[in-house]
Design an enzyme around this catalytic site. Structure first.
Site, PDB file in Angstrom:
ATOM      1  N   GLU A  16       0.928  -1.401   0.042  1.00  0.00           N
ATOM      2  CA  GLU A  16      -0.093  -0.011   0.159  1.00  0.00           C
ATOM      3  C   GLU A  16       0.676   1.255  -0.030  1.00  0.00           C
ATOM      4  O   GLU A  16       1.155   2.168   0.877  1.00  0.00           O
ATOM      5  CB  GLU A  16      -0.927   0.137   1.201  1.00  0.00           C
ATOM      6  N   HIS A  37     -17.550 -10.628   6.061  1.00  0.00           N
ATOM      7  CA  HIS A  37     -16.160 -10.020   6.248  1.00  0.00           C
ATOM      8  C   HIS A  37     -15.071 -10.925   7.318  1.00  0.00           C
ATOM      9  O   HIS A  37     -15.974 -11.121   8.247  1.00  0.00           O
ATOM     10  CB  HIS A  37     -16.079  -8.714   6.711  1.00  0.00           C
ATOM     11  N   GLU A  72     -11.750 -10.653   8.737  1.00  0.00           N
ATOM     12  CA  GLU A  72     -10.445 -10.229   9.187  1.00  0.00           C
ATOM     13  C   GLU A  72      -9.661 -11.138  10.023  1.00  0.00           C
ATOM     14  O   GLU A  72     -10.085 -11.576  10.910  1.00  0.00           O
ATOM     15  CB  GLU A  72     -10.621  -8.928   9.829  1.00  0.00           C
ATOM     16  N   HIS A  78      -8.193  -8.891   0.815  1.00  0.00           N
ATOM     17  CA  HIS A  78      -7.311  -7.603   1.157  1.00  0.00           C
ATOM     18  C   HIS A  78      -6.084  -7.959   1.918  1.00  0.00           C
ATOM     19  O   HIS A  78      -6.085  -8.959   2.271  1.00  0.00           O
ATOM     20  CB  HIS A  78      -8.225  -6.556   1.979  1.00  0.00           C
ATOM     21  N   GLU A  79      -5.025  -7.017   1.769  1.00  0.00           N
ATOM     22  CA  GLU A  79      -3.452  -7.522   1.908  1.00  0.00           C
ATOM     23  C   GLU A  79      -3.361  -8.825   1.548  1.00  0.00           C
ATOM     24  O   GLU A  79      -2.985  -9.784   2.281  1.00  0.00           O
ATOM     25  CB  GLU A  79      -3.402  -7.519   3.774  1.00  0.00           C
ATOM     26  N   GLU A 125      -7.274  -6.317  -2.766  1.00  0.00           N
ATOM     27  CA  GLU A 125      -6.841  -4.973  -2.794  1.00  0.00           C
ATOM     28  C   GLU A 125      -5.320  -4.913  -3.178  1.00  0.00           C
ATOM     29  O   GLU A 125      -4.985  -4.896  -4.437  1.00  0.00           O
ATOM     30  CB  GLU A 125      -7.072  -4.474  -1.254  1.00  0.00           C
ATOM     31  N   GLU A 138      -9.227   4.074   0.855  1.00  0.00           N
ATOM     32  CA  GLU A 138      -9.346   4.384   2.410  1.00  0.00           C
ATOM     33  C   GLU A 138      -8.127   5.313   2.589  1.00  0.00           C
ATOM     34  O   GLU A 138      -8.351   6.116   3.773  1.00  0.00           O
ATOM     35  CB  GLU A 138      -9.284   3.065   2.906  1.00  0.00           C
TER      36      GLU A 138
END
Lengths: 678, 678
Positions: free
Chosen positions: A178, A382, A384, A452-453, A471, A477
């Protein structure tokens, strides 16, 4: 079926027959422009690449270093070679194009040590009109069974000093890709990520990347400094420093060298798809690209929290509000982040273990899922993980089975962690294995993935079309985070020619509250983090930055009753055709895409901090048909800094003979829907 | 004399009176757009900079760390402040402009430790319309006499994340600034050189550099990684790691923050000159800018050698040939490299000691010097030191006296070495002292200096106008060297906005044999090192890249009878006025300059690898007068790669109302002489 070049290819095999001489083997692409030469020099194996008879890569070394065994690098000889030609076309269930033609010539080179352990391996080269791919294959053999690779010695030795658009691979904490992009001479690179996009001094474009990454670490590219133009493969490690653990027979990912004459010719990048195996999902009918909204942006604005509490975002009531909004506006999915137990320690030192089934008391998942279904909308679960791989894998089957029972067909996952599974690189073989396990498990439960990541995209979506999007770059973001100050106006024009050449990106476009007034009722100052684009550019991103799961990221109240919201409702997410009309890396790009299901075209144009007037020919439209263009443009005086909200909507008749003048404000863009005139 | 802003400035001093409160002190530029705030917070001293009321620099720390003494950083208080306003205009004996107006407001802040050693220092801030300068002054005092500085703590804490065009400060061997530029976000910088040019996300331009570097190390700028926007001063060290050795009273160089609204507004950069003391040379009549040719390019093409032998370049005969050529074509000087003893070990492990008086047997220096004088041409002596400082300083007086006796008024010196004087940084205080000693010694013998591998330019030429020009960047020579592959087409458009903002550069333009055919009779291939510009761009560089000593670098035989050579003969080297008409960093630049001695103007335009059509208004010409433009342009189809030699010469009448359309080929340029129509 006959191939124009096959005779040439076969003669190569013949002329390779008297191997004692070790003269170079050659392979050319079907159009003859890309040429690979393979040769042994002083016992080392080298390949070189030419394009249009001009050096692209000088002789570049191939080989491996092992732990506990001598390197596979010296006293090598070519012991055999075969060549072949292929031409086939496959269809992707979804994508930026419907059909992909895989036409290539292949050269398989057998190599063996002339002494010592007499180990054998093969290198397979494929020459396409749009680039070169090659991979190592290690057959089963007495002196090469279980092995530990310390270094892959693959080099890319450039004939000149191209300009590279790069992000570093070795930034602490930012190991997660990122970053903002830099541009500079290849000779100044330290260690960088792929896809690595370069412009040669003779004006061509080259992208180094990899394909079919299954059981191997992610590869970075490391320069040598001192004005060297040699990049070497640098593999992300296990916790103990070993790079690859394997057992023969074994094959490496493909190393890919994509080429194009113009920047606009780099996209859509299909080389990686052609180098991945066909789909393993027999009936992909449950895989459906869609737009989605979700409980997400509010957390980044600090209006809501992921964890439970007075500001908790993932409440039953809030979720139903989003579901109603999605249903009213034709969105397929609703993402809800922060619904499950474990967020107490998120981004803190005391990590809680995440629970992927049990929700916070104020969020009734079954009820919300049922409500969604009753409205014809799907929940996006979701997950995480914080890089707690063991914890996630323990719950994988049960959680996915549970989601399936609730009619949930997609998951957005996250891996916010520098290392995973006890000190392994976020990008090492350990992590690659985990991600592949997740993809295959998800497929068994009819679940689409938005990671993501992630590990970067190497074309997995051809084999596993439930691997939708990721992502893996600096997304929207960052425009909400004060600390990191937002993305510059050029950022998306960089992403298109770099990150997006790997595969789809979940950038989450569509912020209308560009001054982030929602955060605390007052517009943020120019020097604070906010969205550094015009409103029309946010719309254009839906066409420019491809993702099969595409978010409308802003808060519903910023969309309600907004005239420009109509474009987000109308724009497609799955494409039959993609035509990049024009572009310069980091400066601007103009893309046109045709929808799969209707005769609708969408055009997106974005620019960096410079205002520009571009012209676009609509000759991609079928001749003779009449269309109407619905144009969402920057208004006169619009400017990403001083007047980002100024836009204008207009309509005009167009056809294949039309030239459109696209006036883009500084940091601006233009989004156009082209529909048949009835 | 009254100053519109002086009252405002004085009120600042008054409001700073009750110092117990430690409220911020403020200073504004004469136009009020640039504003400095100085404040103590928690015992630390900080300054901040605003432009147009917008944050440019957030509160940024000031202070020092010493060896053998506690840091001068903590428990500080502002004990006094004075402000003043100045407005004066000075004339430069030569330069890109004749007159410089130095209008600024000054704030002098007295600071003292509130305990411990109670050391005192002052920080002097000057606010100009084109930027800010500040320096430390350490008065003589009981607890601060002799000192060793380990770190200067000066920070530049940016309010946003500008794009920076940078070269690294920490490249082995490339420590000599001869690098290609990269562009990227400030947050990704490691350690970089100044001048550091940046574009803020709000569109303004900032250049960090230094001025009046007399007895201090050169300063680099180091980032912190992790997305920090803080750059800190990083000083080049002595061999033992100490950065500065000094004794109070002592003052640091000025830290400069140049600002501009447009890239084109950055040049000519005069802030540094305004922060240097007036000239120390009472009668500079012997200082004369000039064009020169020389025995040089042939060595880079391996046609000649520096050392004696069959290929020796510096022979009496060859020198006379160059002198004849110079005299015939109106050049003022002839450089002869490799004339003196000591070249045997150049760039090898066995360094010989250079002798700066005795020449090789085949070069009769007195005879050559006399011959030059008889032709009205001056020899330029060459002094390569290889960083052997003691050896050079021993011979300095005798050698310079000798040169003066021969009528030699200029020296090109070289410092090809990674460290100097026994392990000191090439850029440390040791080297800075040496270079200053050379400048002052040269001035006593009426000698002008052209320093290669120099300390970067910090405005010395105002005080010592015999300090003419320097290399200190990647020059034309790289286009001759196979190993390093030449400069990309964008290179000179980078130099103008980066290196040249420090001061004049001896880039050595004017190569006509762009394919380096002279080297071995055949044109070099596109992928080999050669000159990556068109011929017209080589001409334009004489106007764009300012140097008071400007070389015509190619071999005489490549100029003889060449129609375009007329421009090199005509172009001036000393300017009354400079107007940068347009430009984008790394893309293109258009510059017009008026000669000092005649009513002649010259216009130069160059572009990177993109072809462009630019328009230039000639409204800089006096209204009503008629001129003739002699235009040296890229011919249709010219291209730096495929057709670099295609050019066209034309003439047309012009006046102040004329708009010229400048068609620049890819990698091309245009050079125009504008002379009065008689």
């Amino acid at each position: 079926m006959r191939f124009p070049c096959s005779r040439m290819v076969l003669t190569l095999v013949l002329c390779a027959a008297p191997l004692a001489a070790q003269q170079p083997l050659q392979l050319a692409s079907p159009d003859g422009r890309n040429r690979v030469t393979v040769q042994v020099r002083d016992g080392g194996l080298f390949y070189a690449v030419q394009r249009d008879g001009r050096v692209l890569l000088l002789p570049s070394r191939l080989g491996f270093e092992f732990r506990g065994a001598p390197p596979l690098r010296d006293s090598l000889a070519i012991t055999g070679a075969t060549a072949a030609a292929f031409d086939s076309t496959f269809t992707q269930p979804w994508g930026e194009v419907a059909r992909v033609r895989d036409q290539h010539h292949e050269l398989r080179v057998a190599v063996a040590e002339q002494g010592g352990l007499r180990r054998r391996f093969e290198v397979v080269f494929r020459a396409f009109d749009d680039g070169i791919g090659f991979r190592y294959e290690l057959p089963a053999q007495p002196n090469l069974g279980d092995f530990e690779i310390q270094e892959e010695l693959t080099e890319f030795s450039f004939g000149d000093n191209p300009t590279a658009w790069w992000i570093a691979s070795d930034r602490p904490r930012l190991d997660r890709s990122e970053q903002l992009y830099s541009a500079g001479p290849l000779s100044t690179l330290d260690s960088v990520q792929t896809p690595l996009t370069m412009r040669t001094t003779t004006g061509g474009y080259v992208v180094l990347h990899e394909a079919d990454l299954v059981d191997y670490p992610r590869t970075f590219l490391a320069g040598r400094g001192m004005e060297s133009r040699v990049l070497r493969a640098a593999l992300a490690p296990w916790a103990d420093g070993v790079k690859v653990r394997g057992r023969t027979p074994f094959q490496s990912p493909w190393r890919t060298i994509q080429v194009a004459d113009r920047a606009a010719g780099l996209a859509p990048a299909l080389l990686g798809l052609k180098l991945n195996p066909p789909s393993r999902i027999a009936n992909p009918s449950w895989i459906r690209p869609m737009k989605y909204v979700g409980i997400w942006w509010g957390m980044h604005l600090n209006l809501n929290t992921w964890k439970a509490g007075p500001q908790h975002g993932a409440t039953t009531e809030n979720a139903k509000r989003y579901i109603d909004f999605a249903a009213r506006n034709g969105f397929g999915g609703v993402l809800v982040e922060g619904w499950n137990l474990g967020w107490g320690g998120y981004l803190s030192d005391q990590l809680e273990q995440f629970d992927f089934i049990r929700s916070y008391p104020d969020y009734d998942l079954p009820a919300v899922a049922a409500y969604a279904k009753s409205k014809g909308v799907e929940l996006i679960a979701h997950n995480e993980t914080q890089g707690q791989i063991a914890n996630y894998e323990q719950q994988l089957e049960a959680a996915y089975r549970y989601y399936q029972s609730l009619g949930i067909h997609s998951i957005k996952s996250g891996y916010v962690a520098d290392t995973v599974g006890g000190g392994h690189s976020h990008y090492g073989q350990f992590a690659v294995r985990h991600h592949r396990k997740v993809i295959e498990t998800a497929a068994r439960y009819d679940i689409m993935l938005d990671v993501h990541e992630p590990i970067h995209d190497t074309g997995e979506r051809r084999t596993w079309p439930n691997m939708m999007t990721r992502e893996g770059a600096r997304g929207q973001e960052y425009n909400a985070w004060g600390a990191e100050g937002g993305n510059p106006p050029e950022h998306e024009t960089m992403l298109f020619f770099t990150r997006l050449l790997g595969g789809p990106m979940d950038f989450t476009p569509g912020i209308f509250d560009l001054l982030i007034q929602s955060a605390n009722g007052r517009p943020r100052a120019p020097e604070e983090a906010r969205v550094r684009t015009t409103l029309a550019k946010q719309l254009a991103l839906y066409v420019v930055l491809y993702s099969p799961l595409q978010m409308a990221a802003d808060l519903p109240q910023n969309y309600e009753g907004h005239p420009a919201f109509r474009f987000i409702r109308d724009v497609a997410v799955d494409w039959d055709t993609t035509a990049v009309l024009d572009g310069r890396i980091g400066d601007y790009v103009v893309v046109a895409r045709k929808t799969r299901d209707r005769d609708d075209w969408f055009l997106g144009a974005i620019t960096d901090e410079e205002g520009r007037t571009l012209t676009a020919s609509l000759d991609f439209l079928p001749a003779g048909r009449r269309y109407v263009a619905e144009i969402y443009a920057d208004a006169p005086g619009a400017h990403w800094l001083s007047a980002p909200l100024e836009y204008a909507i207009s309509e005009r008749p167009v056809d294949a003979t039309t030239w459109l003048e696209l006036k883009l404000a500084p940091g601006g863009g233009q989004a156009i829907r082209i529909r048949p005139a009835n």
